[in-house]
Design a protein around this motif. Structure first.
Motif, mmCIF file in Angstrom:
data_model
loop_
_atom_site.group_PDB
_atom_site.id
_atom_site.type_symbol
_atom_site.label_atom_id
_atom_site.label_comp_id
_atom_site.label_asym_id
_atom_site.label_seq_id
_atom_site.Cartn_x
_atom_site.Cartn_y
_atom_site.Cartn_z
ATOM 1 N N VAL A 79 -3.555 2.084 -3.579
ATOM 2 C CA VAL A 79 -3.793 2.250 -2.462
ATOM 3 C C VAL A 79 -5.681 1.654 -2.431
ATOM 4 O O VAL A 79 -5.576 0.842 -3.956
ATOM 5 C CB VAL A 79 -4.026 3.853 -2.036
ATOM 6 N N TYR A 87 3.091 2.924 -7.228
ATOM 7 C CA TYR A 87 1.640 3.078 -5.899
ATOM 8 C C TYR A 87 1.052 1.974 -5.824
ATOM 9 O O TYR A 87 0.650 1.298 -7.449
ATOM 10 C CB TYR A 87 1.865 4.197 -6.546
ATOM 11 N N TYR A 132 0.646 -1.379 0.127
ATOM 12 C CA TYR A 132 0.129 0.323 -0.019
ATOM 13 C C TYR A 132 0.934 1.162 0.638
ATOM 14 O O TYR A 132 1.648 1.328 0.919
ATOM 15 C CB TYR A 132 -0.620 -0.023 0.998
ATOM 16 N N LYS A 144 -2.151 11.317 -7.463
ATOM 17 C CA LYS A 144 -3.607 10.259 -7.482
ATOM 18 C C LYS A 144 -3.979 9.395 -7.941
ATOM 19 O O LYS A 144 -4.061 8.871 -8.094
ATOM 20 C CB LYS A 144 -4.577 11.148 -6.332
ATOM 21 N N GLU A 156 0.418 5.217 -1.051
ATOM 22 C CA GLU A 156 -0.065 6.540 -1.912
ATOM 23 C C GLU A 156 1.283 7.486 -3.059
ATOM 24 O O GLU A 156 2.385 7.720 -2.117
ATOM 25 C CB GLU A 156 -0.641 7.586 -0.903
ATOM 26 N N ASN A 157 0.541 8.030 -3.886
ATOM 27 C CA ASN A 157 1.442 8.855 -4.623
ATOM 28 C C ASN A 157 0.577 10.414 -4.382
ATOM 29 O O ASN A 157 -0.633 10.742 -5.128
ATOM 30 C CB ASN A 157 1.483 8.656 -6.307
ATOM 31 N N GLU A 158 1.456 11.274 -3.708
ATOM 32 C CA GLU A 158 0.482 13.021 -3.722
ATOM 33 C C GLU A 158 0.684 13.506 -4.686
ATOM 34 O O GLU A 158 -0.393 14.295 -4.192
ATOM 35 C CB GLU A 158 1.281 13.257 -2.591
ATOM 36 N N ALA A 210 -2.619 5.734 -8.253
ATOM 37 C CA ALA A 210 -2.476 5.065 -7.020
ATOM 38 C C ALA A 210 -3.901 3.919 -7.654
ATOM 39 O O ALA A 210 -4.509 2.705 -6.489
ATOM 40 C CB ALA A 210 -2.364 5.406 -5.338
ATOM 41 N N ARG A 211 -4.549 4.554 -8.382
ATOM 42 C CA ARG A 211 -6.170 4.099 -8.439
ATOM 43 C C ARG A 211 -6.260 3.729 -9.795
ATOM 44 O O ARG A 211 -6.812 2.691 -9.824
ATOM 45 C CB ARG A 211 -7.422 5.037 -8.052
#
Length: 544
Positions: A349, A347, A326, A333, A328-330, A336-337
């Protein structure tokens, strides 16, 4: 056969018909509003179930000027009278055409049209459009007539037939071609412009042929979901010597892939596919990129194709929960999705875990839908030696109040039927909470209602219609419905008006999760199948 009652139109006041004497007409034609000519013109209408033919001239009144909505400004001449006085009437029509300052004229019958009349049209610089013949009295536009009017003040000639050697000529002068539907309801002007062309029906052989008229600047969106026909579009595109901006909307990837993979396996030199696009769940990719990603995802589940449904599910779940750690890629977004993006980065999430599981299950024929909840992460920092109390934690003698902190969390809701293991039900899958690369965890693989509600991190901070499927009693079911309809408490659904909105949202979920049951509901309640908004209380109660 039903008799047709004949009515004389010039006797009906509302039809505004003026009986004329030919001599009067010769002297006063400039005072009359005439823009159309016809022989024995009539209209058929039905009144009270009785068919009636309304005629506008007869032997006693052979020349009538009509001005109703069906036949505006039309000079109607009785056939026998026209045959007896053909030269005089033709000369009169030519005189009217030459001298009246009209921008358009209609000549309803081919008998009226002759070379002298066409020359008279060219003698009047005011005329920009002419109609020659009608569907009941057809006139063919020949190449000779086309050449005669080309580059003149006449900008459009409307006919019901044209010579074969004009059918590929889209000069705006040829009204037959400019008004013809080439692809769906789109005409040449639309196809050759930079407009957006939306096609939602299967395309015929002729329509596919007419892709040659598309402009490179036109945006073509195909969303019929006839995936075999999509391949025909691709073949037609590859046969053209120009690139086109075509996007296929795909809602069922396995079905589309079945035809696409077969086509690709039998084809060579597919580089130009990169100029075509696929739109999947609102994201657009060029077709080659889509194809490569889909091949990689399909290869993941090939070993599971012959397993039972439960075994297929656990195979896919195992891939997803151990796919990567897990993270995240700040900055991006989506990295990671999005299923395709996370295939090639570090990445991932909860939404990424859920999306990947969805895709693999979809390819394995297992129904599932998105299920997002809000979880309470206010206790995430709690250590093992802390005692958790309602809204508080205790460490030794120190009690600290814990504020609820909600964060969205994505899971999947699955429908699993497997006679081999005696399974037939609905379950929550949460590969994110089993994401442990060192340990093989399945704690959240098949959560039932009791396990799901009992998870202490879960909190009803938000509420959607999907919650209605997690009820052990009818009382609990109606409690949740009342919460949905309470606009003060439930801000998420503040725009909902009544129970019917909930029904249609539930059916939308049910269609993807259990299509067989969804169809049973539609068959039982035609009012729902017809998307009626005013469902009776009895139907609403029965559906719930």
């Amino acid at each position: 056969m039903q008799d047709i009652q004949v009515i004389k139109g010039y006797l009906i006041p509302g039809f505004d018909s003026q009986i004329l004497d030919i001599n009067y007409l010769n002297e006063h034609y400039n005072e009359l509003d005439i823009s159309s000519f016809g022989i024995n013109s009539s209209i058929n209408m039905t009144f009270g179930g009785t068919k009636k033919e309304i005629i506008f001239c007869d032997k006693e009144n052979p020349v009538v000027l009509t001005n109703n909505s069906n036949m505006p400004h039309q000079l109607v001449i009785y056939k026998e009278y026209y045959d007896e006085h053909k030269k005089d009437i033709d000369d009169l029509i030519i005189k009217i055409v030459k001298n009246k300052k009209n921008s358009s004229f209609t000549f309803q019958d081919w008998e009226i049209i002759n070379t002298s009349l066409l020359k008279a049209i060219l003698d009047n610089p005011e005329i920009t459009e002419i109609t020659l013949g009608t569907s009941s009295s057809s006139f063919k536009l020949t190449k000779e007539i086309y050449e005669m009017f080309k580059n003149t003040h006449v900008k459009k000639i409307i006919t019901n037939e044209i010579d074969d050697d004009l059918k590929e000529n889209f000069d705006s002068l040829i009204g037959y071609n400019s008004q013809k539907n080439l692809i769906a309801s789109y005409k040449y002007e639309s196809l050759s412009s930079n407009k957006t062309i939306i096609l939602d029906k299967k395309l015929t052989k002729d329509e596919l042929e007419n892709f040659k008229y598309l402009s490179k600047e036109a945006e073509v969106i195909i969303k019929s979901n006839d995936y075999e026909n999509y391949i025909e579009v691709i073949k037609r595109y590859l046969s053209l010597n120009k690139d086109l901006n075509v996007t296929f909307r795909v809602s069922n990837k396995p079905q589309f892939n079945k035809y696409l993979f077969k086509f690709v396996s039998e084809s060579d030199n597919l580089e130009r596919l990169s100029n075509l696009n696929v739109n999947v769940e609102g994201e657009k990719y060029n077709l080659l990129t889509y194809l490569n990603f889909e091949k990689r995802l399909t290869e993941m589940i090939i070993p599971a194709l012959n397993l039972s449904p439960l075994e297929k599910y656990l195979f896919a779940y195992n891939i997803v929960k151990k796919y990567k750690k897990y993270k995240e890629n700040e900055e991006d977004k989506g990295a990671a999705r999005n299923v395709y993006q996370l295939l090639d980065n570090e990445y991932m999430v909860c939404a990424g875990f859920s999306s990947l599981l969805k895709d693999l299950l979809n390819k394995l024929g297992i129904e599932s839908i998105d299920f997002s909840v809000t979880v309470d992460v206010g206790l995430d920092y709690i250590k093992d030696d802390m005692e958790v109390l309602p809204n508080k934690v205790k460490l030794g003698d120190k009690i600290t109040e814990v504020l609820i902190k909600g964060e969205d969390h994505a899971r999947r809701w699955i429908h699993l039927v497997d006679s081999k293991y005696g399974i037939d039900g609905y379950f929550i899958a949460d590969p994110t909470w089993d994401n442990d690369l060192e340990n093989d965890l399945y704690n959240h693989a098949l959560l039932n209602i009791d396990e799901y509600v009992g998870i202490n991190r879960y909190n009803y901070l938000s509420f959607t219609t999907k919650e209605l499927f997690f009820c052990k009693t009818l009382e609990e079911f109606y409690t949740k419905i009342n919460f949905l309809l309470d606009k003060e408490k439930n801000k998420l659904f503040k725009t909902m008006e009544k129970e019917v909105d909930i029904i249609y949202l539930l059916l939308n979920d049910l269609k993807d999760l259990d299509n067989e049951f969804y169809l049973q509901i539609l068959n039982k309640y035609p009012s729902i199948a017809n998307r009626e908004r005013n469902l009776s209380k009895e139907v609403i109660q029965d559906v719930f």
